[in-house]
Design a protein around this motif. Structure first.
Motif, mmCIF file in Angstrom:
data_model
loop_
_atom_site.group_PDB
_atom_site.id
_atom_site.type_symbol
_atom_site.label_atom_id
_atom_site.label_comp_id
_atom_site.label_asym_id
_atom_site.label_seq_id
_atom_site.Cartn_x
_atom_site.Cartn_y
_atom_site.Cartn_z
ATOM 1 N N VAL A 12 0.853 -1.185 0.000
ATOM 2 C CA VAL A 12 0.000 0.000 0.000
ATOM 3 C C VAL A 12 0.889 1.236 0.000
ATOM 4 O O VAL A 12 2.016 1.203 0.495
ATOM 5 C CB VAL A 12 -0.951 -0.023 1.223
ATOM 6 N N GLN A 13 0.375 2.322 -0.553
ATOM 7 C CA GLN A 13 1.120 3.575 -0.542
ATOM 8 C C GLN A 13 0.986 4.251 0.821
ATOM 9 O O GLN A 13 0.014 4.028 1.550
ATOM 10 C CB GLN A 13 0.598 4.506 -1.628
ATOM 11 N N GLU A 89 7.540 3.314 7.756
ATOM 12 C CA GLU A 89 8.107 2.662 8.945
ATOM 13 C C GLU A 89 7.181 1.605 9.531
ATOM 14 O O GLU A 89 7.572 0.884 10.462
ATOM 15 C CB GLU A 89 8.483 3.688 10.016
ATOM 16 N N ASP A 90 5.970 1.486 9.027
ATOM 17 C CA ASP A 90 5.067 0.404 9.447
ATOM 18 C C ASP A 90 5.341 -0.891 8.676
ATOM 19 O O ASP A 90 4.757 -1.927 8.991
ATOM 20 C CB ASP A 90 3.605 0.794 9.221
ATOM 21 N N VAL A 122 4.676 -0.711 2.991
ATOM 22 C CA VAL A 122 4.174 0.629 2.745
ATOM 23 C C VAL A 122 5.213 1.388 1.933
ATOM 24 O O VAL A 122 6.337 1.595 2.386
ATOM 25 C CB VAL A 122 3.871 1.364 4.059
ATOM 26 N N SER A 123 4.828 1.788 0.743
ATOM 27 C CA SER A 123 5.747 2.511 -0.132
ATOM 28 C C SER A 123 5.615 4.016 0.072
ATOM 29 O O SER A 123 4.523 4.517 0.365
ATOM 30 C CB SER A 123 5.485 2.154 -1.590
ATOM 31 N N SER A 124 6.720 4.716 -0.118
ATOM 32 C CA SER A 124 6.705 6.175 0.107
ATOM 33 C C SER A 124 6.374 6.926 -1.173
ATOM 34 O O SER A 124 6.285 6.379 -2.233
ATOM 35 C CB SER A 124 8.062 6.614 0.633
#
Length: 124
Positions: A12-13, A89-90, A122-124
């Motif tokens: 997820v973004q 960071e999750d 989690v993508s940035s």
């Protein structure tokens, strides 16, 4: 024995949401504490959230408070973790765990049964 199967992980973004589920089977009891832990690469497994029987008490890691919500459905022997506002960071493998006594614990050593884990990225 209690068997735990997690589901709901994925990619997820940042800012997005995911809902994890953990179905328990075997010798479950409604008073068991159910928890979610997570482990990022190179890090130790850490507490994320937990909930006591009938959802009377919840506890959260400080960094997820206000973004994550733990809940349980004792009729289905299932615990959920709704994760909103996700951050890079999750990113971790998330593990479901069961504690065979009724009192809250945030320690890895306080839990007796563990699932296989589900990856959250989690993508940035």
């Amino acid at each position: 024995q209690v068997q735990l199967v997690e589901s709901g992980g994925g990619l997820v973004q940042a800012g997005g949401s995911l809902k994890l589920s953990c179905a328990a089977s075997g010798r479950t009891r409604s008073y068991y504490v159910m928890g979610w832990f997570r482990q990022a690469p190179g890090n130790q497994r850490e507490f994320a959230a937990a909930i006591t029987g009938r959802g009377l008490t919840t506890s959260y890691k400080t960094s997820v408070k206000g973004r994550f919500t733990i809940s349980r459905d004792d009729a289905k022997n299932t615990v959920y973790l709704q994760m909103n506002g996700l951050k890079p960071e999750d990113t971790a493998v998330y593990y479901c765990a069961v504690r065979k006594i009724a009192t809250m614990s945030t320690q890895v050593s306080g839990y007796d049964y563990w699932g296989q884990g589900t990856q959250v990225t989690v993508s940035s």
